[in-house]
Design a protein around this motif. Structure first.
Motif, PDB file in Angstrom:
ATOM      1  N   HIS A   1      60.099 -34.185 -38.726  1.00 17.56           N
ATOM      2  CA  HIS A   1      58.912 -34.718 -39.358  1.00 17.56           C
ATOM      3  C   HIS A   1      57.744 -34.848 -38.388  1.00 17.56           C
TER       4      HIS A   1
ATOM      5  N   ALA B   1      53.122 -32.984 -41.071  1.00 18.71           N
ATOM      6  CA  ALA B   1      53.316 -34.428 -41.063  1.00 18.71           C
ATOM      7  C   ALA B   1      52.269 -35.109 -40.192  1.00 18.71           C
TER       8      ALA B   1
ATOM      9  N   ARG C   1      48.963 -35.227 -42.096  1.00 21.89           N
ATOM     10  CA  ARG C   1      48.941 -36.257 -43.127  1.00 21.89           C
ATOM     11  C   ARG C   1      48.833 -37.638 -42.508  1.00 21.89           C
TER      12      ARG C   1
ATOM     13  N   TRP D   1      51.399 -44.413 -45.278  1.00 25.96           N
ATOM     14  CA  TRP D   1      52.610 -44.017 -46.007  1.00 25.96           C
ATOM     15  C   TRP D   1      53.375 -42.934 -45.264  1.00 25.96           C
ATOM     16  N   GLN D   2      52.674 -41.997 -44.623  1.00 27.39           N
ATOM     17  CA  GLN D   2      53.377 -40.956 -43.872  1.00 27.39           C
ATOM     18  C   GLN D   2      54.143 -41.555 -42.696  1.00 27.39           C
TER      19      GLN D   2
ATOM     20  N   SER E   1      57.139 -43.506 -43.869  1.00 23.12           N
ATOM     21  CA  SER E   1      58.195 -42.565 -44.237  1.00 23.12           C
ATOM     22  C   SER E   1      58.974 -42.108 -43.013  1.00 23.12           C
ATOM     23  N   LEU E   2      58.268 -41.739 -41.958  1.00 25.85           N
ATOM     24  CA  LEU E   2      58.930 -41.290 -40.724  1.00 25.85           C
ATOM     25  C   LEU E   2      59.839 -42.362 -40.156  1.00 25.85           C
TER      26      LEU E   2
ATOM     27  N   ARG F   1      58.329 -39.304 -33.308  1.00 22.24           N
ATOM     28  CA  ARG F   1      57.872 -40.119 -34.429  1.00 22.24           C
ATOM     29  C   ARG F   1      57.247 -41.419 -33.933  1.00 22.24           C
TER      30      ARG F   1
ATOM     31  N   ALA G   1      61.912 -43.374 -48.194  1.00 23.45           N
ATOM     32  CA  ALA G   1      61.252 -42.483 -47.241  1.00 23.45           C
ATOM     33  C   ALA G   1      60.700 -41.241 -47.932  1.00 23.45           C
ATOM     34  N   VAL G   2      61.433 -40.727 -48.921  1.00 22.93           N
ATOM     35  CA  VAL G   2      60.986 -39.547 -49.657  1.00 22.93           C
ATOM     36  C   VAL G   2      59.782 -39.896 -50.536  1.00 22.93           C
TER      37      VAL G   2
ATOM     38  N   GLU H   1      56.739 -40.210 -48.349  1.00 27.35           N
ATOM     39  CA  GLU H   1      56.260 -38.900 -47.899  1.00 27.35           C
ATOM     40  C   GLU H   1      55.498 -38.195 -49.018  1.00 27.35           C
TER      41      GLU H   1
ATOM     42  N   ALA I   1      52.085 -39.774 -49.364  1.00 27.98           N
ATOM     43  CA  ALA I   1      51.145 -39.369 -48.317  1.00 27.98           C
ATOM     44  C   ALA I   1      50.433 -38.071 -48.686  1.00 27.98           C
TER      45      ALA I   1
END
Length: 237
Positions: free
Chosen positions: A8, A13, A16, A37-38, A41-42, A54, A145-146, A149, A152
């Motif tokens: 990611h 990524a 974003r 949000w990105q 998520s990471l 990350r 997390a999905v 992503e 984002a």
């Protein structure tokens, strides 16, 4: 479930997370917290060999976020940097794979393992597909997390998904705090990007805390295929 292995820290990524996407606009959508949000998520993905990258990206992005969103992220990053990838991965498994109360699959809170959950999972997958997002076989569409992503990249649709599951998000946040899990800070940050809980949502949180998710009626098989009815214990993405 096996841990998610996609890197990611790829250019997409990073773009974003930093807000430098080709679709970035100055309209109402631009005010939505896509970079936050990105990063969230990471940080909610399984801590694998990409963790250091990350964390560095998250530090850089968090510095530009509003304080209510950024401060909890810094607390998580402090813990993660002190802990290291191997130990953090063990904590992740302990929290998300073995604690039902810390289930990261959002439809579980609203529907439990009933037929309605299978339908809700299918609807989310169709929402993703309409936006051009295809998941790997290892990824379930309602893993937080999905969802983050997706949000984002598609802020309006993503915000709608997150607010639809506001009560479940809050229950997960409270459960993570109860267990002392560092990911509670990431959930604090997620909550700071969303409207405050309304009266109906607070009632839903209280009801879920007291009664737990719904259970299927005896003898009724789910309408959705088995792959859309995952075991809620098993939180690796």
């Amino acid at each position: 479930m096996t841990p998610h292995t996609t890197d990611h820290t790829t250019d997409s990524a990073t773009e974003r997370a930093t807000g430098h996407t080709s679709g970035h606009t100055s309209g109402p959508e631009a005010s939505l917290p896509a970079p936050a949000w990105q990063i969230q998520s990471l940080l909610l993905a399984y801590p694998d060999e990409h963790l250091d990258g990350r964390l560095r990206l998250a530090r850089r992005v968090a510095a530009a976020l509003p304080e209510p969103v950024a401060a909890p992220l810094h607390r998580f990053l402090d813990h993660a940097e002190r802990t290291g990838a191997a130990r953090l991965a063990a904590e992740y498994v302990e929290v998300f794979d073995h604690r039902r109360r810390c289930c990261p699959f959002l439809t579980y809170y609203a529907h439990g393992d009933t037929r309605k959950r299978g339908v809700a999972l299918l609807r989310i997958k169709r929402t993703y597909a309409a936006a051009g997002l295809r998941l790997t076989d290892e990824e379930l569409p309602d893993h937080l997390a999905v969802v983050l992503e997706f949000a984002a990249g598609e802020p309006e649709a993503g915000r709608k998904l997150l607010t639809e599951h506001r009560a479940g998000l809050e229950l997960l946040r409270l459960a993570l705090h109860d267990t002392g899990a560092p990911w509670a800070h990431v959930l604090d940050s997620v909550s700071a990007t969303l409207p405050p809980l309304g009266g109906d949502e607070r009632e839903a949180v209280a009801r879920l805390a007291a009664e737990g998710p719904p259970e299927e009626e005896v003898g009724l098989a789910p309408f959705a295929p088995p792959q859309y009815m995952p075991d809620p214990v098993g939180g690796r993405r």
